[in-house]
Write an enzyme that holds these catalytic residues in place. Sequence first.
Site, PDB file in Angstrom:
ATOM      1  N   TYR A  39       1.071   5.603   0.908  1.00 24.43           N
ATOM      2  CA  TYR A  39       0.431   6.720   1.599  1.00 24.43           C
ATOM      3  C   TYR A  39      -0.363   7.527   0.591  1.00 24.43           C
ATOM      4  O   TYR A  39       0.146   7.909  -0.468  1.00 24.43           O
ATOM      5  CB  TYR A  39       1.460   7.609   2.278  1.00 24.43           C
ATOM      6  CG  TYR A  39       2.166   6.929   3.419  1.00 24.43           C
ATOM      7  CD1 TYR A  39       1.449   6.405   4.486  1.00 24.43           C
ATOM      8  CD2 TYR A  39       3.546   6.801   3.431  1.00 24.43           C
ATOM      9  CE1 TYR A  39       2.083   5.781   5.538  1.00 24.43           C
ATOM     10  CE2 TYR A  39       4.198   6.185   4.480  1.00 24.43           C
ATOM     11  CZ  TYR A  39       3.465   5.675   5.535  1.00 24.43           C
ATOM     12  OH  TYR A  39       4.094   5.062   6.564  1.00 24.43           O
ATOM     13  N   HIS A  66      -2.667  10.857   5.927  1.00 23.87           N
ATOM     14  CA  HIS A  66      -2.398   9.428   6.058  1.00 23.87           C
ATOM     15  C   HIS A  66      -0.963   9.212   6.527  1.00 23.87           C
ATOM     16  O   HIS A  66      -0.703   8.476   7.479  1.00 23.87           O
ATOM     17  CB  HIS A  66      -2.655   8.744   4.713  1.00 23.87           C
ATOM     18  CG  HIS A  66      -2.519   7.262   4.738  1.00 23.87           C
ATOM     19  ND1 HIS A  66      -2.483   6.528   3.581  1.00 23.87           N
ATOM     20  CD2 HIS A  66      -2.399   6.362   5.737  1.00 23.87           C
ATOM     21  CE1 HIS A  66      -2.346   5.250   3.876  1.00 23.87           C
ATOM     22  NE2 HIS A  66      -2.301   5.124   5.186  1.00 23.87           N
ATOM     23  N   ARG A  97       6.707   7.824  15.732  1.00 18.98           N
ATOM     24  CA  ARG A  97       7.491   8.982  16.144  1.00 18.98           C
ATOM     25  C   ARG A  97       6.545  10.009  16.762  1.00 18.98           C
ATOM     26  O   ARG A  97       5.339   9.852  16.696  1.00 18.98           O
ATOM     27  CB  ARG A  97       8.204   9.587  14.916  1.00 18.98           C
ATOM     28  CG  ARG A  97       9.223   8.645  14.277  1.00 18.98           C
ATOM     29  CD  ARG A  97       9.776   9.213  12.982  1.00 18.98           C
ATOM     30  NE  ARG A  97       8.826   9.239  11.887  1.00 18.98           N
ATOM     31  CZ  ARG A  97       8.494   8.178  11.151  1.00 18.98           C
ATOM     32  NH1 ARG A  97       9.027   6.999  11.397  1.00 18.98           N
ATOM     33  NH2 ARG A  97       7.637   8.277  10.159  1.00 18.98           N
ATOM     34  N   ASP A 131       0.852  -1.181   0.000  1.00 26.29           N
ATOM     35  CA  ASP A 131       0.000   0.000   0.000  1.00 26.29           C
ATOM     36  C   ASP A 131       0.892   1.236   0.000  1.00 26.29           C
ATOM     37  O   ASP A 131       2.067   1.156   0.339  1.00 26.29           O
ATOM     38  CB  ASP A 131      -0.887  -0.009   1.249  1.00 26.29           C
ATOM     39  CG  ASP A 131      -2.139   0.840   1.084  1.00 26.29           C
ATOM     40  OD1 ASP A 131      -2.290   1.499   0.040  1.00 26.29           O
ATOM     41  OD2 ASP A 131      -2.970   0.837   2.005  1.00 26.29           O
TER      42      ASP A 131
END
Length: 126
Positions: A58, A63, A72, A56
Amino acid sequence: GHLGLGPPQWAAARSDITALLTAGSAIDNDACKQRYLLPMAEAHMQMPFTVGDYTDFYLSIEHARNVGSLFRSRDKALMDNWTCMPIGYHGRASSVVVSTSANPRRPYGQIAIPDAGDPPEIRPTR
């Protein structure tokens, strides 16, 4: 299954179905329509194939930021080069479901609780 047959067979099937659904075709009569066609309200979507694996990408900054925030801090969610190249990741085949599924099964993963200082929890992903 049908998807494994390839583009020439897909085109042939699409052509045959179009011909049958065209006015004046062999099934353009009430008896055939009642026997072979189902009202949309009675139709149930099904998976046309078993998903083995996929990659997949982004779709948007939102997203990418949401996923990056899982690993993070929110202010460092995006890597410096994320706009310079397509960012792909290994998808989970178990998360691919028919779009009409009311309760898709969410895979479990480690979820960090921001600013809690506690270790990550194992729970369904969001």
